[in-house]
Enzyme design. Structure first.
Site, PDB file in Angstrom:
ATOM      1  N   GLU A  91     -31.473  43.835  62.224  1.00 14.12           N
ATOM      2  CA  GLU A  91     -30.114  43.681  62.699  1.00 14.12           C
ATOM      3  C   GLU A  91     -29.316  44.939  62.407  1.00 14.12           C
ATOM      4  O   GLU A  91     -29.537  45.600  61.407  1.00 14.12           O
ATOM      5  CB  GLU A  91     -29.449  42.504  61.964  1.00 14.12           C
ATOM      6  CG  GLU A  91     -30.225  41.217  62.150  1.00 14.12           C
ATOM      7  CD  GLU A  91     -29.661  40.054  61.325  1.00 14.12           C
ATOM      8  OE1 GLU A  91     -30.251  38.976  61.388  1.00 14.12           O
ATOM      9  OE2 GLU A  91     -28.653  40.227  60.630  1.00 14.12           O
ATOM     10  N   CYS A 104     -23.401  49.848  61.124  1.00 16.44           N
ATOM     11  CA  CYS A 104     -24.116  49.583  59.879  1.00 16.44           C
ATOM     12  C   CYS A 104     -25.574  49.348  60.246  1.00 16.44           C
ATOM     13  O   CYS A 104     -25.885  48.408  60.976  1.00 16.44           O
ATOM     14  CB  CYS A 104     -23.490  48.343  59.247  1.00 16.44           C
ATOM     15  SG  CYS A 104     -24.306  47.805  57.768  1.00 16.44           S
ATOM     16  N   CYS A 111     -36.420  43.691  52.325  1.00 12.00           N
ATOM     17  CA  CYS A 111     -36.207  44.627  51.218  1.00 12.00           C
ATOM     18  C   CYS A 111     -36.943  44.092  50.006  1.00 12.00           C
ATOM     19  O   CYS A 111     -36.976  42.891  49.783  1.00 12.00           O
ATOM     20  CB  CYS A 111     -34.713  44.733  50.899  1.00 12.00           C
ATOM     21  SG  CYS A 111     -34.345  45.894  49.569  1.00 12.00           S
ATOM     22  N   CYS A 115     -32.437  42.046  44.732  1.00 13.70           N
ATOM     23  CA  CYS A 115     -31.114  41.767  44.141  1.00 13.70           C
ATOM     24  C   CYS A 115     -30.776  40.298  44.408  1.00 13.70           C
ATOM     25  O   CYS A 115     -30.939  39.807  45.526  1.00 13.70           O
ATOM     26  CB  CYS A 115     -30.054  42.682  44.735  1.00 13.70           C
ATOM     27  SG  CYS A 115     -30.470  44.431  44.574  1.00 13.70           S
ATOM     28  N   CYS A 118     -28.249  38.997  47.245  1.00 12.87           N
ATOM     29  CA  CYS A 118     -28.419  39.573  48.585  1.00 12.87           C
ATOM     30  C   CYS A 118     -29.380  38.742  49.428  1.00 12.87           C
ATOM     31  O   CYS A 118     -30.506  38.462  49.015  1.00 12.87           O
ATOM     32  CB  CYS A 118     -28.931  41.001  48.454  1.00 12.87           C
ATOM     33  SG  CYS A 118     -29.346  41.751  50.032  1.00 12.87           S
ATOM     34  N   CYS A 334     -21.798  42.340  54.842  1.00 14.05           N
ATOM     35  CA  CYS A 334     -22.726  42.907  53.864  1.00 14.05           C
ATOM     36  C   CYS A 334     -23.529  41.824  53.184  1.00 14.05           C
ATOM     37  O   CYS A 334     -22.988  40.847  52.707  1.00 14.05           O
ATOM     38  CB  CYS A 334     -21.950  43.600  52.747  1.00 14.05           C
ATOM     39  SG  CYS A 334     -21.487  45.240  53.134  1.00 14.05           S
TER      40      CYS A 334
HETATM   41  N1  SAH Z   1     -30.035  48.543  49.826  1.00 11.05           N
HETATM   42  C1  SAH Z   1     -28.843  49.307  49.847  1.00 11.05           C
HETATM   43  C2  SAH Z   1     -28.069  49.188  51.128  1.00 11.05           C
HETATM   44  C3  SAH Z   1     -27.982  47.829  51.768  1.00 11.05           C
HETATM   45  S1  SAH Z   1     -27.029  46.652  50.890  1.00 11.05           S
HETATM   46  C4  SAH Z   1     -27.977  48.954  48.654  1.00 11.05           C
HETATM   47  O1  SAH Z   1     -28.266  47.973  47.968  1.00 11.05           O
HETATM   48  O2  SAH Z   1     -27.039  49.700  48.374  1.00 11.05           O
HETATM   49  C5  SAH Z   1     -25.379  47.214  51.205  1.00 11.05           C
HETATM   50  C6  SAH Z   1     -24.346  46.713  50.215  1.00 11.05           C
HETATM   51  O3  SAH Z   1     -24.182  45.304  50.345  1.00 11.05           O
HETATM   52  C7  SAH Z   1     -24.722  46.968  48.759  1.00 11.05           C
HETATM   53  O4  SAH Z   1     -23.646  47.576  48.075  1.00 11.05           O
HETATM   54  C8  SAH Z   1     -24.972  45.579  48.218  1.00 11.05           C
HETATM   55  O5  SAH Z   1     -24.677  45.520  46.837  1.00 11.05           O
HETATM   56  C9  SAH Z   1     -24.045  44.737  49.062  1.00 11.05           C
HETATM   57  N2  SAH Z   1     -24.383  43.330  49.143  1.00 11.05           N
HETATM   58  C10 SAH Z   1     -25.598  42.773  49.172  1.00 11.05           C
HETATM   59  N3  SAH Z   1     -25.514  41.434  49.252  1.00 11.05           N
HETATM   60  C11 SAH Z   1     -24.199  41.131  49.291  1.00 11.05           C
HETATM   61  C12 SAH Z   1     -23.465  39.919  49.396  1.00 11.05           C
HETATM   62  N4  SAH Z   1     -24.071  38.756  49.505  1.00 11.05           N
HETATM   63  N5  SAH Z   1     -22.116  39.970  49.416  1.00 11.05           N
HETATM   64  C13 SAH Z   1     -21.492  41.169  49.335  1.00 11.05           C
HETATM   65  N6  SAH Z   1     -22.128  42.355  49.247  1.00 11.05           N
HETATM   66  C14 SAH Z   1     -23.467  42.329  49.222  1.00 11.05           C
HETATM   67 FE1  SF4 Z   2     -32.183  45.429  48.943  1.00 10.39          FE
HETATM   68 FE2  SF4 Z   2     -30.138  43.791  49.190  1.00 10.39          FE
HETATM   69 FE3  SF4 Z   2     -30.607  44.947  46.848  1.00 10.39          FE
HETATM   70 FE4  SF4 Z   2     -29.694  46.429  48.891  1.00 10.39          FE
HETATM   71  S1  SF4 Z   2     -28.619  44.760  47.868  1.00 10.39           S
HETATM   72  S2  SF4 Z   2     -31.388  46.916  47.498  1.00 10.39           S
HETATM   73  S3  SF4 Z   2     -30.714  45.386  50.613  1.00 10.39           S
HETATM   74  S4  SF4 Z   2     -31.957  43.487  47.877  1.00 10.39           S
END
Ligand code: SAH
Ligand code: SF4
Length: 346
Positions: A91, A104, A111, A115, A118, A334
């Site tokens: 996406e 974006c 991934c 985290c 996420c 995000c």
């Molecule tokens: N993997 C990279 C880029 C993709 S995630 C990273 O982690 O930086 C992009 C941003 O979205 C990151 O700052 C992450 O912390 C944030 N993010 C992930 N899950 C989220 C959520 N459920 N609500 C708000 N921000 C989130």
């Molecule tokens: Fe991967 Fe989501 Fe963590 Fe970014 S925030 S590194 S996309 S698991």
């Protein structure tokens, strides 16, 4: 067969040289594909027929058609769902904001960083994207905007995946995207967001000159450990030292991203700790209130808490922005992207 969309201009010139073809033809072709966004060699009208036929027989120029395009009724955010040749789904999201239109994009299908907050992370890694699959997301959005007589102004790697976990393909894609004869997007308009894979931060900046965003998300290792497994490998001190060491152009700042999770990292003492951590490093802070997704254990803090957290940081002299979460009605905000799951349910 060479995939023309996987090549930088220099690589294409090199191939042409080896095949005994003229170097300026490489430039012409590059401009058809990446500037005029034409994919059918029959339409490359300034090339001799013989060369057009060779392109058709000996080279690939693949493209991705969006499987669906959803537009948010609330704020005009557009989500593109793209199916890759092997059936994987990714996406990308176009976010309009005043005069800006920011795309974006995803760097991986899924991934593996895991985290906890996420949605993409929950599903694990499906596979890395090829350079052209990254570039194609940009092309799809530019074509879409072109029909509305609009231009793409900015790009962020904040979609699915950890860009630095797909380093070589990321750098190749960035070189293609920045190539002057082609898409010509300036590195100043591109941001790469990373979870903090420390040894690759400096190589990325040196190879591409793009802006850097780092997902810190916690004020100490105790909390970061719990929500981001990467912290065990590269703890906060190591990460911040790397940010101090990396050379960025004057007046530019690294963006620190901080997802606000209710009662996990949103207390006043967390803000105070964050101030101590970041003092002396030239950063901007982006607070991202948690965007919920099905089955999550986390919650978004109340508005008042979010504003209070921001205020404490601002009072210590930091520039702090709250990332408005756009497109949440179409799960485009995000951390809400998860193509693989969509595939399972549609
Ligand atoms: N993997 C990279 C880029 C993709 S995630 C990273 O982690 O930086 C992009 C941003 O979205 C990151 O700052 C992450 O912390 C944030 N993010 C992930 N899950 C989220 C959520 N459920 N609500 C708000 N921000 C989130
Ligand atoms: Fe991967 Fe989501 Fe963590 Fe970014 S925030 S590194 S996309 S698991």
């Amino acid at each position: 067969m060479h995939n023309l969309k996987n090549l930088t201009l220099n690589e294409l010139k090199e191939i042409f040289k080896n095949e005994g073809l003229l170097s300026y033809r490489a430039k012409q072709i590059y401009s058809w594909i990446f500037s005029k966004l034409e994919e059918n060699p029959d339409n490359f009208t300034n090339l001799p027929r013989e060369l057009r036929n060779r392109l058709k027989n000996e080279f690939l120029i693949p493209s991705l058609e969006p499987e669906s395009i959803q537009e948010s009724k609330i704020d005009g955010t557009v989500k593109y769902i793209l199916t890759l040749p092997d059936g994987e789904i990714i996406e990308s999201v176009l976010i309009p904001d005043k005069e800006r239109r920011t795309l974006c994009i995803s760097s991986q299908a899924g991934c593996r960083m895991g985290c906890k907050f996420c949605y993409t992370g929950k599903g694990g890694l499906r596979r890395n994207l090829e350079p052209w699959e990254i570039v194609e997301q940009v092309i799809v959005a530019i074509k879409f905007l072109r029909n509305r007589k609009l231009r793409l102004t900015n790009m962020v790697f904040m979609g699915m995946g950890e860009p630095l976990d797909n380093f070589d393909n990321l750098v190749k894609a960035l070189k293609i995207i920045m190539e002057e004869k082609g898409l010509a997007i300036s590195p100043r308009r591109i941001s790469v967001s990373t979870v903090g894979i420390v040894p690759l931060i400096r190589p990325l900046i040196e190879a591409t000159g793009v802006n850097l965003s780092v997902s810190l998300n916690a004020p100490d290792n105790e909390i970061r450990n719990m929500i981001m497994p990467i912290d065990k490998k590269y703890p906060i001190e190591t990460l911040l030292q790397a940010l101090k060491d990396v050379e960025i152009p004057r007046r530019k700042r690294i963006v620190i991203e901080y997802v606000l999770l209710k009662k996990v990292n949103d207390r006043e003492e967390d803000a105070q700790k964050l101030i101590k951590l970041l003092r002396g490093i030239p950063v901007k802070i982006n607070l991202i209130p948690f965007n919920p997704f099905p089955g999550t254990e986390f919650e978004r803090p109340e508005e008042e808490r979010i504003l209070k957290f921001q205020e404490i940081l601002i009072n210590s002299g930091f520039s702090v922005f709250i990332r408005a979460s756009k497109g949440s009605d179409i799960l485009a905000a995000c951390g809400q992207l998860r193509g693989a799951v969509l595939k399972e349910f549609t």
